[in-house]
Enzyme design. Structure first.
Site, PDB file in Angstrom:
ATOM      1  N   HIS A 244       0.705  -1.282  -0.086  1.00 24.70           N
ATOM      2  CA  HIS A 244      -0.224   0.149   0.009  1.00 24.70           C
ATOM      3  C   HIS A 244       1.160   1.139  -0.049  1.00 24.70           C
ATOM      4  CE1 HIS A 244      -4.005  -1.952   1.672  1.00 24.70           C
ATOM      5  NE2 HIS A 244      -3.519  -2.589   0.545  1.00 24.70           N
TER       6      HIS A 244
ATOM      7  N   GLU B 111       1.217   3.641   2.106  1.00 24.98           N
ATOM      8  CA  GLU B 111       2.023   3.836   3.359  1.00 24.98           C
ATOM      9  C   GLU B 111       3.102   2.969   3.548  1.00 24.98           C
ATOM     10  OE1 GLU B 111      -1.071   3.680   2.908  1.00 24.98           O
ATOM     11  OE2 GLU B 111      -2.539   4.828   3.992  1.00 24.98           O
TER      12      GLU B 111
ATOM     13  N   SER C 214      -7.466   7.941   3.522  1.00 22.91           N
ATOM     14  CA  SER C 214      -7.635   7.252   4.989  1.00 22.91           C
ATOM     15  C   SER C 214      -6.997   5.949   4.989  1.00 22.91           C
ATOM     16  CB  SER C 214      -9.122   7.149   5.485  1.00 22.91           C
ATOM     17  OG  SER C 214      -9.025   6.567   6.621  1.00 22.91           O
TER      18      SER C 214
ATOM     19  N   CYS D  94      -5.724   1.927   5.724  1.00 23.90           N
ATOM     20  CA  CYS D  94      -6.484   0.817   5.985  1.00 23.90           C
ATOM     21  C   CYS D  94      -5.981   0.345   7.282  1.00 23.90           C
ATOM     22  CB  CYS D  94      -6.246  -0.126   4.923  1.00 23.90           C
ATOM     23  SG  CYS D  94      -4.542  -1.079   5.177  1.00 23.90           S
TER      24      CYS D  94
ATOM     25  N   CYS E  20      -1.917  -0.298   7.306  1.00 25.56           N
ATOM     26  CA  CYS E  20      -1.271   0.963   7.372  1.00 25.56           C
ATOM     27  C   CYS E  20      -1.603   1.785   8.677  1.00 25.56           C
ATOM     28  CB  CYS E  20      -1.510   1.891   5.990  1.00 25.56           C
ATOM     29  SG  CYS E  20      -1.229   0.993   4.542  1.00 25.56           S
TER      30      CYS E  20
HETATM   31 ZN   LIG Z   1      -3.082   0.151   3.622  1.00 24.72          ZN
END
Ligand SMILES: [Zn+2]
Ligand SMILES: [Ca+2]
Ligand SMILES: [Ca+2]
Ligand SMILES: [Zn+2]
Lengths: 155, 155
Positions: free
Chosen positions: B54, B56, B81, B83, B86
């Site tokens: 992802h 991040e 935002s 998950c 992350c």
């Molecule tokens: Zn994530």
């Protein structure tokens, strides 16, 4: 769920492989609802200067890109209680169960997993704990760095 | 914290780069307490068949192995935002602040971050939301797969 599960044995072998490589000796293995191993891996922080390849993240990465259905009923075996990142990864993919080798060395997301409906099993395995004790005795600063803490002053 | 921050601009550029690559258009950037960019990255699920990269996580990985002190006072900018995985990664490394482009498309760990003392800022940025809207309209199954959900039946 026991030390005789193929998933646990694979996770423990991964932890030992990590130890052989001079790494942080934590291993994991993801097993689907039918008992098929989807992926396995070990902590690669030292080997790859990686901030994210914890055992469970390595395992999910090695399992590859899968549909949500693949994780349904799945079990994440890990030799140590999962940290907050790895706990979050298990919640993201909605694995049904986390089986840990031990949580004497470190308590991660056990409670959060339970609160979110994930079954949590602690095998209290001495070999997993022994691998971590030896590593932390030898390299305390590397372990505290991995779990996001400052090294202990005594080191 | 605003859309004029270098960290936000870098995260948005990463999201656009992801879109150009045909990937899920989410970008992130980690900035230390002194304003220095430690790393940046974007979602690589489609590009690398990756279950864990992802935006991040890519960002933390690109920042490399750092001591706990490097994250102290740091801000994770992300275009969406974060998950659960992350969110957990931000908690693991104890970043001080998460600045998100928007949470209309998806609400992740906003509340958990706040509960754990992380400052959360939502910039409500239309460009971030537009990138996601276009992607989800075009590839709904890829998006739901990434957030661990079954694709919508209508798709
Ligand atoms: Zn994530
Ligand atoms: Ca060292
Ligand atoms: Ca597709
Ligand atoms: Zn972890």
């Amino acid at each position: 769920m026991s030390e005789h599960d193929a998933g646990f044995k694979a996770a423990l072998e991964e932890a030992k492989q990590g130890a052989k490589e001079g790494g942080i000796p934590i291993g994991a293995c993801l097993v689907d609802k039918d008992g098929k191993i989807l992926g396995q891996g070990h902590n690669m922080r030292l080997q790859k200067d990686s901030a994210t390849l914890h055992a469970e993240i390595s395992t999910l990465e090695n399992a590859g890109r899968l549909p949500a259905s693949a994780y349904k009923g799945a079990t994440m075996y890990t030799t140590l209680s999962p940290c907050q990142m790895c706990t979050g990864a298990c919640l993201l993919y909605k694995v049904s169960r986390v089986v840990m080798g031990e949580n004497n060395t470190f308590v991660g997301g056990d409670e959060l997993l339970k609160q979110r409906g994930v079954e949590v099993v602690n095998l209290k395995n001495a070999e997993c704990e022994g691998l971590m004790k030896k590593f932390i005795d030898d390299h305390p600063e590397d372990w505290y760095e991995d779990i996001g803490d400052a090294p202990k002053k005594s080191q």
